[in-house]
Design a protein around this motif. Structure first.
Motif, PDB file in Angstrom:
ATOM      1  N   ALA A  38       6.865   7.664   5.812  1.00 47.88           N
ATOM      2  CA  ALA A  38       5.697   7.973   6.633  1.00 47.88           C
ATOM      3  C   ALA A  38       5.264   9.430   6.528  1.00 47.88           C
ATOM      4  O   ALA A  38       4.120   9.768   6.856  1.00 47.88           O
ATOM      5  N   ASP A  39       6.163  10.291   6.076  1.00 44.02           N
ATOM      6  CA  ASP A  39       5.830  11.707   5.934  1.00 44.02           C
ATOM      7  C   ASP A  39       5.299  12.052   4.550  1.00 44.02           C
ATOM      8  O   ASP A  39       5.050  13.239   4.256  1.00 44.02           O
TER       9      ASP A  39
ATOM     10  N   VAL B  49       0.419   0.373  -8.217  1.00 44.35           N
ATOM     11  CA  VAL B  49       1.061   1.639  -7.844  1.00 44.35           C
ATOM     12  C   VAL B  49       0.424   2.185  -6.570  1.00 44.35           C
ATOM     13  O   VAL B  49       1.114   2.627  -5.640  1.00 44.35           O
ATOM     14  N   ALA B  50      -0.906   2.159  -6.512  1.00 46.24           N
ATOM     15  CA  ALA B  50      -1.616   2.658  -5.332  1.00 46.24           C
ATOM     16  C   ALA B  50      -1.256   1.852  -4.092  1.00 46.24           C
ATOM     17  O   ALA B  50      -1.013   2.422  -3.017  1.00 46.24           O
ATOM     18  N   LEU B  51      -1.201   0.528  -4.222  1.00 47.32           N
ATOM     19  CA  LEU B  51      -0.861  -0.315  -3.072  1.00 47.32           C
ATOM     20  C   LEU B  51       0.575  -0.058  -2.624  1.00 47.32           C
ATOM     21  O   LEU B  51       0.851   0.040  -1.420  1.00 47.32           O
ATOM     22  N   ALA B  52       1.502   0.071  -3.578  1.00 45.54           N
ATOM     23  CA  ALA B  52       2.891   0.348  -3.214  1.00 45.54           C
ATOM     24  C   ALA B  52       3.010   1.676  -2.484  1.00 45.54           C
ATOM     25  O   ALA B  52       3.786   1.813  -1.523  1.00 45.54           O
ATOM     26  N   LEU B  53       2.246   2.679  -2.921  1.00 44.27           N
ATOM     27  CA  LEU B  53       2.276   3.984  -2.260  1.00 44.27           C
ATOM     28  C   LEU B  53       1.715   3.891  -0.843  1.00 44.27           C
ATOM     29  O   LEU B  53       2.320   4.414   0.108  1.00 44.27           O
ATOM     30  N   MET B  54       0.586   3.218  -0.672  1.00 42.77           N
ATOM     31  CA  MET B  54       0.011   3.085   0.667  1.00 42.77           C
ATOM     32  C   MET B  54       0.950   2.334   1.604  1.00 42.77           C
ATOM     33  O   MET B  54       1.137   2.722   2.759  1.00 42.77           O
TER      34      MET B  54
ATOM     35  N   ILE C  25       3.929   4.558   2.703  1.00 41.59           N
ATOM     36  CA  ILE C  25       3.570   5.535   3.729  1.00 41.59           C
ATOM     37  C   ILE C  25       3.370   4.841   5.072  1.00 41.59           C
ATOM     38  O   ILE C  25       3.823   5.324   6.114  1.00 41.59           O
ATOM     39  N   ALA C  26       2.688   3.694   5.055  1.00 42.21           N
ATOM     40  CA  ALA C  26       2.417   2.979   6.301  1.00 42.21           C
ATOM     41  C   ALA C  26       3.690   2.439   6.935  1.00 42.21           C
ATOM     42  O   ALA C  26       3.867   2.499   8.159  1.00 42.21           O
ATOM     43  N   ALA C  27       4.602   1.922   6.100  1.00 37.72           N
ATOM     44  CA  ALA C  27       5.829   1.306   6.619  1.00 37.72           C
ATOM     45  C   ALA C  27       6.944   2.324   6.828  1.00 37.72           C
ATOM     46  O   ALA C  27       7.858   2.099   7.631  1.00 37.72           O
ATOM     47  N   GLY C  28       6.893   3.446   6.080  1.00 40.60           N
ATOM     48  CA  GLY C  28       7.936   4.466   6.200  1.00 40.60           C
ATOM     49  C   GLY C  28       9.296   3.976   5.772  1.00 40.60           C
ATOM     50  O   GLY C  28      10.315   4.349   6.367  1.00 40.60           O
TER      51      GLY C  28
END
Length: 432
Positions: free
Chosen positions: A364-365, A321-326, A329-332
């Motif tokens: 990204a936001d 879950v944490a990796l998917a969230l990061m 955000i990074a890929a937007g």
């Protein structure tokens, strides 16, 4: 990108490291107040496939400088603190559990001041970093940190994604392709719709199929009769509310609490791994499997004592879950995840800044909650009461206000008397 894990000596840190292999994270910084545990975790990581470069920070400020993401997974007071959080309420005849009931309130009172200090240091040293909070009680800790960090702190939990994946498999569809409607608070939410792309809602058919319900964890926990009457699939932690008598009896008659089990198990693991660093990964794998197999054993004991199977164990994992969230955000790229974020009108009866757990679109936001169907009166009522408990706990922790702490404990649905709440508060204070 640079990721910092606060609580870098935590038992589940190797899961996060394993999920980072091949990701955009190029440097992982670990920080922990316990150097022995941190050393053991580093030994475990050496037994995993190579991932990002690992750096050990010497201070909180050192850990935060230059971070793009900060993953907070601290345990204030350690497992010994959890043992007290569980035993003090049980001595008064009410449930003790680290996120639910009186135990969750006690844990929040101890943890929120530390979490707020972390938020303040992030704001000062890494104002553009995103904080991902897994520190329990995740909802109230995220809400406290959001007062400093706003929308740049997002809470995560692996229970909702596990529920969605298990329900999708039971309904005969691909867990990676379903859409869903889920809303609530952390450890207090309901799956209310489940569908394959472009298809009808699969949930009514699943709720009407006792055999399918009996094939996965939540179906076995709650039973076909209650799920059909409820009309939704609850988060597993709602078993403590819906079956409070049975779970309390199971906890009180058990040889040890979950906190005591983890205190013994982890203490033995870290001691043995510190003595034999070359075996650290092997010992960790064995301990991890036992930990997963015994998860929520009290609730399963209250419903017949069945064992978790491979379907129940494959829930998604907070590391993923944490990796998917990061990554989102990074890929937007507009990924949808179940997260703990500010309400922003999603549940009109709750304040806009109250943290809820619901389906969000992430780019990204950051994360924005998506609109869903209105809540039923029973679900909304329980959410309102628990949100009052969370906010009173935050107030008590911030201002060292005994009245607010007493209100938080006495208003909790699993605490049946203000007199009991007062004795729990006194008992917890005496043990600190």
């Amino acid at each position: 990108m640079r990721l910092t894990i606060l609580g870098g000596g935590g038992f589940r840190v190797p899961l996060v490291y394993g999920a980072l292999v091949g990701s955009e994270i190029t440097e992982l910084t670990l920080y922990d107040t316990d150097p022995v545990r941190l050393g053991v975790v580093r030994s475990v990581l050496e037994g995993l496939p190579p991932g990002p470069r690992v750096r050990v920070a010497e201070s909180l400020d050192d850990a935060l400088r230059g971070a793009d993401f900060v993953f907070s997974a601290i345990r204030v007071g350690g497992t010994a603190g959890r043992v007290r959080d569980e035993r003090v309420p049980l001595a008064e005849g009410v449930l003790g559990q680290e996120t639910v009931g009186a135990g969750g309130v006690l844990y929040g009172l101890r943890t929120i001041p530390v979490a707020l200090h972390i938020a303040e240091r992030v704001a000062a040293l890494a104002p553009r970093a995103w904080v991902i909070n897994f520190t329990n009680p995740a909802g109230m800790v995220t809400e406290a940190m959001a007062a400093v960090l706003g929308e740049r702190v997002i809470g995560i939990c692996d229970s909702p994604v596990g529920l969605v994946r298990r329900a999708a498999r039971a309904a005969g569809t691909d867990p990676d392709a379903v859409s869903y409607d889920y809303v609530g608070l952390n450890h207090l939410g309901w799956l209310r719709r489940l569908s394959a792309p472009g298809g009808p809602d699969l949930l009514p058919g699943l709720l009407a199929d006792p055999a399918a319900l009996a094939s996965f964890e939540e179906g076995k926990l709650f039973g076909a009769d209650w799920l059909r009457a409820l009309g939704s699939l609850p988060n597993e932690y709602l078993h403590y509310y819906y079956f409070r008598r049975e779970t309390l009896d199971a906890v009180r008659t058990a040889d040890e609490t979950r906190g005591e089990f983890l205190d013994h198990q982890q203490g033995e693991f870290f001691a043995r791994a510190a003595e034999s660093p070359s075996r650290a990964h092997e010992l960790w794998e064995r301990t991890r499997l036992e930990r997963e197999e015994t998860y929520m054993a009290d609730s399963r004991a209250a419903t017949g004592g069945w064992q978790r199977d491979s379907c129940d164990l494959d829930g998604g994992g907070y590391d993923r879950v944490a990796l998917a969230l990061m990554r989102a955000i990074a890929a937007g790229d507009g990924t949808r995840l179940i997260l703990n974020v500010r309400n922003a009108g999603t549940v009109p009866a709750l304040p806009a800044d109250a943290i809820i757990e619901t389906v969000c679109e992430v780019d990204a936001d950051g994360a924005r909650p998506l609109p869903g169907a209105p809540l039923g009166e029973a679900e909304l009522g329980l959410m309102l009461q628990l949100k009052a408990v969370e906010r009173a706990t935050i107030e008590a922790a911030l201002f060292k206000d005994r009245d607010a702490a007493l209100r938080a404990l006495a208003l909790h649905p699993l605490v049946d008397s203000p007199a009991v709440a007062a004795r729990i508060l006194d008992g917890a204070s005496a043990g600190n």
